[in-house]
Design an enzyme around this catalytic site. Structure first.
Site, short mmCIF file in Angstrom:
data_model
loop_
_atom_site.label_atom_id
_atom_site.label_comp_id
_atom_site.label_asym_id
_atom_site.label_seq_id
_atom_site.Cartn_x
_atom_site.Cartn_y
_atom_site.Cartn_z
N SER A 171 0.82 -1.23 0.05
CA SER A 171 0.24 0.10 0.14
C SER A 171 0.87 1.27 0.31
CB SER A 171 -0.87 0.05 1.19
OG SER A 171 -0.34 -0.28 2.48
N HIS A 217 -2.22 -8.79 2.17
CA HIS A 217 -1.68 -7.61 2.63
C HIS A 217 -2.98 -7.28 3.77
CE1 HIS A 217 0.38 -3.87 3.44
NE2 HIS A 217 -0.01 -3.16 2.46
N HIS A 255 5.87 -13.00 7.73
CA HIS A 255 6.04 -11.57 7.11
C HIS A 255 7.11 -11.42 6.38
CE1 HIS A 255 6.35 -7.22 7.43
NE2 HIS A 255 4.88 -7.48 8.09
N ARG A 300 2.95 -5.11 17.56
CA ARG A 300 1.66 -4.97 17.59
C ARG A 300 0.55 -6.09 17.79
NH1 ARG A 300 1.75 -3.09 11.41
NH2 ARG A 300 2.55 -4.86 11.22
N ASP A 308 -2.12 -9.04 12.17
CA ASP A 308 -3.49 -9.30 11.92
C ASP A 308 -3.94 -10.60 12.62
OD1 ASP A 308 -3.88 -7.29 9.96
OD2 ASP A 308 -2.83 -8.49 8.44
N1 HAX Z 1 1.27 -20.25 6.15
C1 HAX Z 1 1.73 -21.13 5.33
N2 HAX Z 1 2.79 -20.82 4.70
C2 HAX Z 1 3.49 -19.59 4.69
C3 HAX Z 1 3.03 -18.66 5.67
C4 HAX Z 1 1.96 -18.92 6.45
N3 HAX Z 1 1.56 -18.17 7.31
N4 HAX Z 1 3.88 -17.69 5.63
C5 HAX Z 1 4.68 -18.08 4.53
N5 HAX Z 1 4.44 -19.24 4.06
C6 HAX Z 1 5.12 -19.89 2.95
C7 HAX Z 1 4.87 -18.91 1.71
O1 HAX Z 1 3.69 -19.13 0.96
C8 HAX Z 1 6.18 -19.38 0.84
O2 HAX Z 1 5.54 -20.47 0.09
P1 HAX Z 1 6.09 -20.73 -1.29
O3 HAX Z 1 7.65 -21.04 -1.25
O4 HAX Z 1 5.32 -22.09 -1.73
O5 HAX Z 1 5.42 -19.74 -2.17
C9 HAX Z 1 7.32 -19.71 1.78
O6 HAX Z 1 6.59 -19.78 3.03
C10 HAX Z 1 8.31 -18.65 1.94
O7 HAX Z 1 7.59 -17.57 2.32
P2 HAX Z 1 8.14 -16.51 3.20
O8 HAX Z 1 9.50 -15.77 2.38
O9 HAX Z 1 8.40 -16.72 4.45
O10 HAX Z 1 7.02 -15.07 3.23
P3 HAX Z 1 6.76 -13.92 1.96
O11 HAX Z 1 7.73 -13.00 2.23
O12 HAX Z 1 6.88 -14.52 0.80
O13 HAX Z 1 5.37 -13.62 2.39
C11 HAX Z 1 3.41 -13.34 3.76
C12 HAX Z 1 4.97 -13.02 3.49
C13 HAX Z 1 3.07 -12.23 4.88
C14 HAX Z 1 2.39 -12.78 2.32
C15 HAX Z 1 3.06 -14.74 4.17
O14 HAX Z 1 4.08 -15.05 5.25
C16 HAX Z 1 1.80 -15.05 4.25
O15 HAX Z 1 1.19 -15.30 3.12
N6 HAX Z 1 1.23 -14.97 5.64
C17 HAX Z 1 -0.15 -15.31 5.68
C18 HAX Z 1 -1.04 -13.96 5.24
C19 HAX Z 1 -0.97 -13.02 6.31
O16 HAX Z 1 -0.94 -13.18 7.50
N7 HAX Z 1 -0.64 -11.57 5.68
C20 HAX Z 1 -0.53 -10.54 6.53
C21 HAX Z 1 0.67 -10.00 6.60
C22 HAX Z 1 0.85 -8.62 7.36
C23 HAX Z 1 0.25 -7.71 6.40
O17 HAX Z 1 1.07 -7.11 5.54
N8 HAX Z 1 -0.90 -7.22 6.70
O18 HAX Z 1 -1.04 -5.98 5.96
#
Ligand code: HAX
Length: 426
Positions: free
Chosen positions: A234, A264, A310, A319, A365
């Site tokens: 964002s 996000h 994250h 937080r 979150d």
């Molecule tokens: N559950 C399962 N698998 C997860 C995971 C979770 N909570 N978090 C990361 N992974 C997986 C990823 O999907 C990725 O898998 P692939 O290699 O198969 O693509 C692997 O672990 C490596 O990911 P990473 O490098 O640790 O994390 P990223 O930087 O790629 O992604 C995310 C960060 C926040 C998007 C990710 O941790 C996620 O999808 N979490 C769940 C959704 C979530 O809570 N989002 C909110 C984030 C906070 C925010 O921005 N709020 O606005």
């Protein structure tokens, strides 16, 4: 006499400009980052390629706003945090009172906004409604008017600040209106002349004060979500759109569209869903073993566990700690909060055993939904709107500073897969 925010910034900006010029003149060629093939394919993760002074996110500490760890300032009002983000200092009591008055002076939502919102389909997502309203309000932009009249570059920040204050002065009222229109809660509730920004938002949504508990929850929620440095979807989107000198209404609406994504800001609606599904499946607060089983079921089904992981953080998000503290104070016997707390004991271990997520710890979150739910906000898809109201402060503080410092239009270089293949072949 207390200074207005504009007067305060007018005093600060010449020094910031001098500092920027000196850094660029003396050290413009210094290399600060390298980019690997994995980063080019992987969302530019970790590439240092932009400046953001409002806040930093340290992987092992979490959010730090202008040198202050978020847990140290969690009891401040969101209005104080905005002032801190943009000036680098907390306001004095007089400055805060004057700033709150300035926001209220700009608090009238144009009537056409309500018409636009009421004309949208009943099935529209509340984020689409909020973003549309901010975009429709572009009609009010002081920046666009002054640009068309021919202002100098040195002046850009002044109407950008005026637009920022108009957005912050109205976004909580618009968001509360979205809630009441979308979920048929009755007539719109007028803004109060007295209440602070957070409490007024809760009141305009129609939440019962509950001896101030709901107002305290809302202030905390809004204070914790304001900013998370410059590279998140964002903030980065708002930054990029604003860098084309699109005015703050365009830029914030665009940034909020990014916040509406499930990886996000939308994650917070999915988190509570996951918690409630767990409770439904096991008929109440699940045991630790049941949570463990359900976490594996989610992962084996190819889904992520929302609220965990994250892109930058490698510790429990402070937080989340702040929300957990509020929950322990007010909701210790509440089944939803108890489940959130129990999930926190189990899910990091499961994610570690799963071995994929680089960060197995909860993000912001993971816990906020339980508090919103218990405050009486049962419509999960609305949760990202609350996030947006707060995050508008971070986006706008960054944007005003960028206009003050003359930050250039964003234009990274993309390369083709063939070019990468050529590099690999040497
Ligand atoms: N559950 C399962 N698998 C997860 C995971 C979770 N909570 N978090 C990361 N992974 C997986 C990823 O999907 C990725 O898998 P692939 O290699 O198969 O693509 C692997 O672990 C490596 O990911 P990473 O490098 O640790 O994390 P990223 O930087 O790629 O992604 C995310 C960060 C926040 C998007 C990710 O941790 C996620 O999808 N979490 C769940 C959704 C979530 O809570 N989002 C909110 C984030 C906070 C925010 O921005 N709020 O606005």
């Amino acid at each position: 006499m207390a200074k207005t925010l504009k007067e305060k910034l007018a005093g600060l900006i010449p020094k910031l400009r001098e500092e920027r010029t000196a850094i660029l003149k003396g050290h413009g060629d210094k290399v600060i980052s390298e980019v690997s093939v994995a980063q080019a394919f992987g969302g530019m993760r970790g590439v240092k390629g932009m400046i953001c002074d409002t806040s930093v996110v340290e992987p092992d500490k979490g959010l730090i706003i202008r040198g202050k760890p978020i847990l140290d300032i969690q009891d401040k009002l969101p209005e104080e945090i905005f002032w801190l983000l943009i000036t680098g200092d907390l306001p004095s009591a007089d400055e805060l009172a004057l700033f709150q008055k300035e926001l209220k002076d700009r608090g009238e939502v144009p009537k056409y906004i309500w018409k636009v919102l009421k004309a949208m389909p009943k099935t529209s997502h509340p984020m689409a409604m909020l973003d549309t309203a901010i975009l429709a309000m572009e009609n009010e932009s002081a920046f666009r008017k002054r640009y068309n009249e021919g202002m100098t570059k040195q002046e850009y920040w002044e109407p950008a600040l005026e637009d920022a204050m108009k957005i912050i002065g109205t976004i909580h009222t618009i968001a509360a209106g979205v809630y009441r229109i979308k979920y048929k809660k009755g007539d719109l509730i007028e803004p109060s002349k007295k209440l602070d920004w957070g409490a007024d938002y809760a009141k305009m949504m129609g939440l019962p004060p509950r001896k101030g508990q709901n107002y305290e929850m809302m202030r905390l929620y809004l204070t914790l979500h304001t900013d998370h440095e410059g590279g998140n979807v964002s903030a980065n989107t708002c930054h990029t759109v604003g860098s084309a000198l699109s005015d703050p209404f365009y830029a914030v609406s665009a940034g909020l569209n990014g916040l509406a994504g499930p990886l996000h800001g939308l994650a917070n609606q999915e988190c509570l869903n996951w918690i409630l599904q767990t409770m439904e499946k096991f008929g109440g607060v699940p045991t630790e073993k049941q949570i463990e089983d359900y976490a594996w079921e989610t992962l084996n089904g190819g889904k992520v566990i929302p609220g965990y992981g994250h892109a930058v953080l490698r510790v429990t998000d402070p937080r989340f700690v702040a929300f957990n503290g509020f929950g322990k104070k007010y909701l210790s016997n509440n089944p939803v909060f108890m489940t959130v707390d129990r999930v926190f004991n189990i899910v990091p271990k499961v994610l570690q055993a799963h071995g994929k997520a680089k960060n197995p710890w909860p993000n912001v979150d993971a816990g906020s939904g339980a508090l919103l739910y218990e405050a009486g906000i049962k419509e999960f898809e609305y949760y990202t709107v609350l996030f947006s109201v707060s995050r508008s402060m971070g986006m706008l503080s960054q944007l005003v500073l960028n206009r003050a410092l003359g930050t250039a239009i964003t234009r990274p270089k993309s390369v083709s897969t063939d070019w990468i293949k050529g590099q690999i072949a040497g």
